[in-house]
Design a protein around this motif. Sequence first.
Motif, PDB file in Angstrom:
ATOM      1  N   GLN A 147       2.078  16.788  -1.367  1.00 43.08           N
ATOM      2  CA  GLN A 147       3.307  16.189  -0.840  1.00 43.08           C
ATOM      3  C   GLN A 147       3.954  15.243  -1.844  1.00 43.08           C
ATOM      4  O   GLN A 147       5.181  15.146  -1.913  1.00 43.08           O
ATOM      5  N   SER A 201     -13.728   3.052   7.677  1.00 45.58           N
ATOM      6  CA  SER A 201     -14.424   3.349   6.425  1.00 45.58           C
ATOM      7  C   SER A 201     -13.453   3.749   5.315  1.00 45.58           C
ATOM      8  O   SER A 201     -13.869   4.085   4.211  1.00 45.58           O
ATOM      9  N   GLY A 202     -12.134   3.746   5.605  1.00 39.77           N
ATOM     10  CA  GLY A 202     -11.150   4.075   4.572  1.00 39.77           C
ATOM     11  C   GLY A 202     -10.810   5.554   4.486  1.00 39.77           C
ATOM     12  O   GLY A 202     -10.104   5.980   3.578  1.00 39.77           O
ATOM     13  N   GLY A 203     -11.317   6.357   5.450  1.00 43.02           N
ATOM     14  CA  GLY A 203     -10.930   7.770   5.514  1.00 43.02           C
ATOM     15  C   GLY A 203      -9.685   7.938   6.386  1.00 43.02           C
ATOM     16  O   GLY A 203      -9.352   7.040   7.177  1.00 43.02           O
ATOM     17  N   TRP A 204      -9.019   9.068   6.250  1.00 44.69           N
ATOM     18  CA  TRP A 204      -7.821   9.305   7.059  1.00 44.69           C
ATOM     19  C   TRP A 204      -8.174   9.311   8.545  1.00 44.69           C
ATOM     20  O   TRP A 204      -9.055  10.069   8.972  1.00 44.69           O
ATOM     21  N   PRO A 252       0.820  -1.212   0.000  1.00 43.15           N
ATOM     22  CA  PRO A 252       0.000   0.000   0.000  1.00 43.15           C
ATOM     23  C   PRO A 252       0.856   1.265   0.000  1.00 43.15           C
ATOM     24  O   PRO A 252       1.963   1.261   0.544  1.00 43.15           O
ATOM     25  N   ALA A 253       0.327   2.324  -0.615  1.00 43.58           N
ATOM     26  CA  ALA A 253       1.034   3.607  -0.681  1.00 43.58           C
ATOM     27  C   ALA A 253       1.197   4.210   0.716  1.00 43.58           C
ATOM     28  O   ALA A 253       2.165   4.896   0.994  1.00 43.58           O
ATOM     29  N   VAL A 254       0.207   3.960   1.558  1.00 43.49           N
ATOM     30  CA  VAL A 254       0.198   4.525   2.907  1.00 43.49           C
ATOM     31  C   VAL A 254      -0.128   3.393   3.885  1.00 43.49           C
ATOM     32  O   VAL A 254      -0.975   2.551   3.602  1.00 43.49           O
ATOM     33  N   PRO A 269      -4.088  11.757   9.527  1.00 42.20           N
ATOM     34  CA  PRO A 269      -3.847  12.388   8.218  1.00 42.20           C
ATOM     35  C   PRO A 269      -2.400  12.814   8.012  1.00 42.20           C
ATOM     36  O   PRO A 269      -1.634  12.890   8.973  1.00 42.20           O
ATOM     37  N   PRO A 270      -2.015  13.077   6.752  1.00 39.46           N
ATOM     38  CA  PRO A 270      -0.629  13.466   6.469  1.00 39.46           C
ATOM     39  C   PRO A 270      -0.234  14.703   7.265  1.00 39.46           C
ATOM     40  O   PRO A 270      -0.976  15.674   7.323  1.00 39.46           O
ATOM     41  N   GLU A 271       0.939  14.637   7.887  1.00 43.11           N
ATOM     42  CA  GLU A 271       1.442  15.795   8.624  1.00 43.11           C
ATOM     43  C   GLU A 271       2.102  16.748   7.642  1.00 43.11           C
ATOM     44  O   GLU A 271       2.718  16.318   6.685  1.00 43.11           O
ATOM     45  N   ARG A 272       2.007  18.023   7.913  1.00 40.33           N
ATOM     46  CA  ARG A 272       2.572  19.005   6.982  1.00 40.33           C
ATOM     47  C   ARG A 272       4.095  19.027   7.081  1.00 40.33           C
ATOM     48  O   ARG A 272       4.641  19.036   8.167  1.00 40.33           O
ATOM     49  N   VAL A 321     -12.914   6.442  -1.359  1.00 39.86           N
ATOM     50  CA  VAL A 321     -12.485   6.785  -0.009  1.00 39.86           C
ATOM     51  C   VAL A 321     -10.993   7.139  -0.082  1.00 39.86           C
ATOM     52  O   VAL A 321     -10.314   6.817  -1.052  1.00 39.86           O
ATOM     53  N   CYS A 322     -10.490   7.784   0.978  1.00 40.33           N
ATOM     54  CA  CYS A 322      -9.105   8.278   0.982  1.00 40.33           C
ATOM     55  C   CYS A 322      -8.100   7.167   0.685  1.00 40.33           C
ATOM     56  O   CYS A 322      -7.136   7.350  -0.076  1.00 40.33           O
ATOM     57  N   GLN A 323      -8.338   6.003   1.286  1.00 44.57           N
ATOM     58  CA  GLN A 323      -7.395   4.899   1.131  1.00 44.57           C
ATOM     59  C   GLN A 323      -7.292   4.457  -0.333  1.00 44.57           C
ATOM     60  O   GLN A 323      -6.236   3.973  -0.763  1.00 44.57           O
ATOM     61  N   GLU A 358      -3.675  17.694   0.468  1.00 43.15           N
ATOM     62  CA  GLU A 358      -2.339  17.850   1.047  1.00 43.15           C
ATOM     63  C   GLU A 358      -1.432  16.685   0.620  1.00 43.15           C
ATOM     64  O   GLU A 358      -0.266  16.879   0.276  1.00 43.15           O
ATOM     65  N   PRO A 395      -1.816   1.105   6.198  1.00 44.94           N
ATOM     66  CA  PRO A 395      -3.282   0.983   6.387  1.00 44.94           C
ATOM     67  C   PRO A 395      -3.748   1.433   7.770  1.00 44.94           C
ATOM     68  O   PRO A 395      -4.902   1.843   7.934  1.00 44.94           O
ATOM     69  N   PHE A 405      -5.672   4.786   8.302  1.00 46.50           N
ATOM     70  CA  PHE A 405      -7.049   5.014   7.870  1.00 46.50           C
ATOM     71  C   PHE A 405      -8.014   4.414   8.874  1.00 46.50           C
ATOM     72  O   PHE A 405      -7.695   3.432   9.554  1.00 46.50           O
ATOM     73  N   GLU A 430      -3.936   5.620  -3.796  1.00 48.63           N
ATOM     74  CA  GLU A 430      -3.383   4.659  -4.762  1.00 48.63           C
ATOM     75  C   GLU A 430      -3.512   5.150  -6.209  1.00 48.63           C
ATOM     76  O   GLU A 430      -2.934   4.559  -7.112  1.00 48.63           O
TER      77      GLU A 430
END
Lengths: 201, 88
Positions: B52, A112-115, A102-104, A118-121, B12-14, B48, A106, A109, B18
């Motif tokens: 990035q 429901s698949g939302g952050w 995965p890119a991020v 979330p990404p930190e600035r 969704v974000c996840q 954001e 898991p 999240f 991708e």
Amino acid sequence: MLSVMDPDSELLLRLRSGDEQAFVSLVARYHEPMLQLAASFVPNRAVAEEVVQDTWLAVLRGLDGFEGRSSLKTWLFRILVNRARSTGTREQRSIPVADPEPAVDPSRFDASGGWGDPPERWIEAAEVRMQAGKLADRIRARIGELPARQREVVLLRDVEGMSSEEVCAILALTEVNQRVLLHRGRSRLRQLFEDEFREVR
Amino acid sequence: MRILAFRSRDLVCQQAVELVTGYLEGTLSRSARRRFEAHLAGCPHCTEYLAQMRETISLTGRLTPEDLSPQMRDEFVDLYRRWRSEQQ
């Protein structure tokens, strides 16, 4: 046919006319990128240096036969990768798509698949340090932490600024696999930069 | 029913993270691109995230090779001259 679009075409003309300084300029431009790429195929730095030395000799010997069907740069990197591959002891490469990554993470999240986390600035902090000229070594080090196949694609696409077609030709990758490796490499690198540059809270 | 059908096609974000490389490479289908952009319009975190990823590409793209040391320069001049003399 000689490509008029090749930014190295003037250098190529000078090389063919036997201009020693043109060769030194070419080495100054590509030696380090070639060393970094070679290092991902072979067991250690010393072997990588040998492979690059051999490549330069092969380039000199091959100059007269170079037909300009690719850019000079693509040709250089192809010679390098072919030599590095035949020297390298790395196992047969598997198809990257078969091994999902995965890119991020898991865990960042929610269900429901939302952050959830979330990404930190970090963009501004990285820019300040980049402008102060303090970042190049750190960026190189982070690229060095990528898995070999992702690193190869990131070096050629993003550091060298080559097209996906050129990179597929140099690394003998399909378009899809090239994109998968690029995606994983850039995603990992983004995470490494986030870890390094985020504001301390 | 229409609303439910529409909702199920929302990203969704996840999933959105991708699609970033395909989006930047211009290889997404038109419908995937539309869904991605619609998601971004309502999601500051993914906006954001995309910024990035662009910054990541920009930082690596600004690396330049370090100068050859004088010693290496001499070595390559030697290599070149040896090659030339082989050719005579």
